[in-house]
Design an enzyme around this catalytic site. Structure first.
Site, short mmCIF file in Angstrom:
data_model
loop_
_atom_site.label_atom_id
_atom_site.label_comp_id
_atom_site.label_asym_id
_atom_site.label_seq_id
_atom_site.Cartn_x
_atom_site.Cartn_y
_atom_site.Cartn_z
N GLY A 11 18.18 -46.44 8.24
CA GLY A 11 18.60 -45.18 8.87
C GLY A 11 18.24 -44.00 7.98
N ARG A 21 10.08 -35.84 -2.66
CA ARG A 21 9.47 -34.73 -3.41
C ARG A 21 9.57 -34.98 -4.92
NH1 ARG A 21 12.05 -30.17 -5.39
NH2 ARG A 21 10.85 -28.23 -5.52
N ARG A 25 6.45 -35.43 -7.42
CA ARG A 25 6.18 -34.43 -8.48
C ARG A 25 6.35 -35.02 -9.88
NH1 ARG A 25 7.45 -28.71 -5.74
NH2 ARG A 25 5.72 -28.88 -4.27
N THR A 126 21.90 -43.47 2.23
CA THR A 126 22.50 -43.81 3.52
C THR A 126 23.74 -42.95 3.69
OG1 THR A 126 23.83 -45.45 4.71
CG2 THR A 126 23.57 -45.84 2.37
N ILE A 127 23.96 -42.47 4.90
CA ILE A 127 25.15 -41.64 5.10
C ILE A 127 26.42 -42.47 4.91
CG2 ILE A 127 23.99 -40.00 6.64
CD1 ILE A 127 25.64 -41.34 8.96
N ASP A 128 26.31 -43.80 4.99
CA ASP A 128 27.51 -44.66 4.97
C ASP A 128 28.20 -44.73 3.59
OD1 ASP A 128 26.78 -45.20 7.57
OD2 ASP A 128 25.81 -47.10 7.09
N GLY A 186 41.74 -32.67 6.95
CA GLY A 186 43.18 -32.59 7.26
C GLY A 186 43.56 -33.34 8.52
N GLU A 188 45.28 -35.99 11.06
CA GLU A 188 46.65 -36.51 11.12
C GLU A 188 46.68 -38.02 10.85
OE1 GLU A 188 45.78 -33.77 12.75
OE2 GLU A 188 47.41 -32.67 11.80
N ARG A 212 57.39 -30.80 15.20
CA ARG A 212 57.41 -29.71 14.19
C ARG A 212 56.56 -28.53 14.64
NH1 ARG A 212 55.03 -32.77 10.00
NH2 ARG A 212 53.85 -30.91 9.58
#
Ligand code: F6P
Length: 320
Positions: A11, A21, A25, A126-128, A186, A188, A212
């Site tokens: 992914g 890059r 380089r 990986t974003i995971d 934040g 819940e 609340r």
């Protein structure tokens, strides 16, 4: 070492371009020839042309999401015959080093090539954020920020209608994305695959919040834990409150990388070339504390990274 190749696999993750890059380089700085192969291991084993990079060919990419080398999931590369053929091809082309930018699945391929004698270094992307041995992977920070942006927007509409939103995020079998976005946004409640959720308790907490005079509630569900639609049904039934579901999907994978991911990609890309120059192989560039250190690919592929129970418990306290 003269000739090296870089590829991106699995992914895509924001910050992969910064890593490419940096490999190019740093390699050119050390007078190496740096080549790129398109389409990950699929490109490598199908014999796609290796393109030689110049300094200019990686200009103007550090801010771009995705990967200029394209990527693929390559199930065919699990076959031993394919791995042997690829190792042969690399040797015939006098390639002395390979840099694999990707996640856990990609590192299994990288490890196989290392064991066949190809000098290989992995860059965790990986974003995971689920790779054992590194405290962060390229792309995670950007994905979490993208989710936070979505949560801000959802909170606006949730507040206006006094609704509960169940938000499904990616992460495969791990809850790192959900936990980080849930705490920073934040939420819940946060539902992760590593910890069995107590839906009764979550609903009690949501109702307490409404009592609340809370005007909104966000519940983050990791895709590996449950379907947000199933959770939404239960929550609506138990709380009798209007509930909506949003599945963020691949939006989480795109977009311009954050400063954190550009920096991590740059540091890891440069470190990968340094490791190859030192003759290292079968390792990944891992972030440990403030340092980039080599960690064996066998560790990186040794199973699932553990989620911090302490952090999860803290998230429950903060969401009270
Ligand atoms: O590994 C990254 C990831 O985005 C996971 O979070 C998700 O489960 C998977 O990839 C989706 O894969 P694909 O893009 O192949 O559908």
């Amino acid at each position: 070492m003269q000739k090296i190749v870089v590829l991106t696999s699995g992914g895509d993750a924001p910050g992969m371009n910064a890593a490419i890059r940096a490999v190019v380089r740093t390699g050119i700085y050390y007078q190496m020839e740096v080549y790129g192969i398109e389409g990950g291991f699929s490109g490598l084993c199908s014999g796609s042309e290796m393109k030689k990079f110049s300094l200019g060919s990686v200009a103007g990419i550090i801010h771009r999401g995705g990967t200029i080398l394209h990527t693929a999931r390559a199930p065919e590369f699990k076959e031993k015959a394919m791995q042997d053929q690829t190792a042969r091809r690399l040797k015939e082309a006098s390639i002395e080093g390979l840099v694999v930018i990707g996640g856990g699945g990609s590192f299994c391929g990288a490890l196989a090539l290392h064991e066949l004698g190809v000098k290989t270094v992995g860059i965790p992307a990986t974003i995971d954020n689920d790779i054992p041995g590194t405290s962060s992977t390229i792309g995670f920070d950007t994905a979490v920020n993208t989710i936070l942006d979505a949560m801000n927007r959802l909170r606006d509409t949730a507040t206006s209608h006094q609704r509960i939103f169940i938000v499904e995020v990616m992460g495969r079998e791990s809850g790192f994305i959900a936990l980080a976005a849930g705490i920073a946004g934040g939420a819940e409640a946060i539902i992760v695959p590593e910890i069995k959720p107590d839906l009764e308790e979550i609903c009690r907490r949501l109702l307490k919040g409404i009592a609340r005079k809370k005007t909104h509630s966000l519940v983050i569900v990791a895709e590996g834990a449950a379907s947000a639609y199933d959770i939404g049904k239960v929550v609506q039934e138990k709380t009798k409150l209007e509930t909506r579901v949003t599945v963020l999907g691949h939006i989480q994978r795109g977009g311009s990388p954050s400063a954190v991911d550009r920096l991590l990609g740059s540091r890891m890309g440069a470190a990968a070339v340094e490791l190859l120059r030192q003759g290292q192989s079968g390792v990944m560039t891992a972030l440990q504390g403030d340092a980039i250190v080599p960690v064996p690919l066998s560790v990186a592929t040794s199973g699932r990274r553990e989620l911090s129970r302490d952090l999860y418990e803290m998230s429950g306290i903060l969401a009270m």
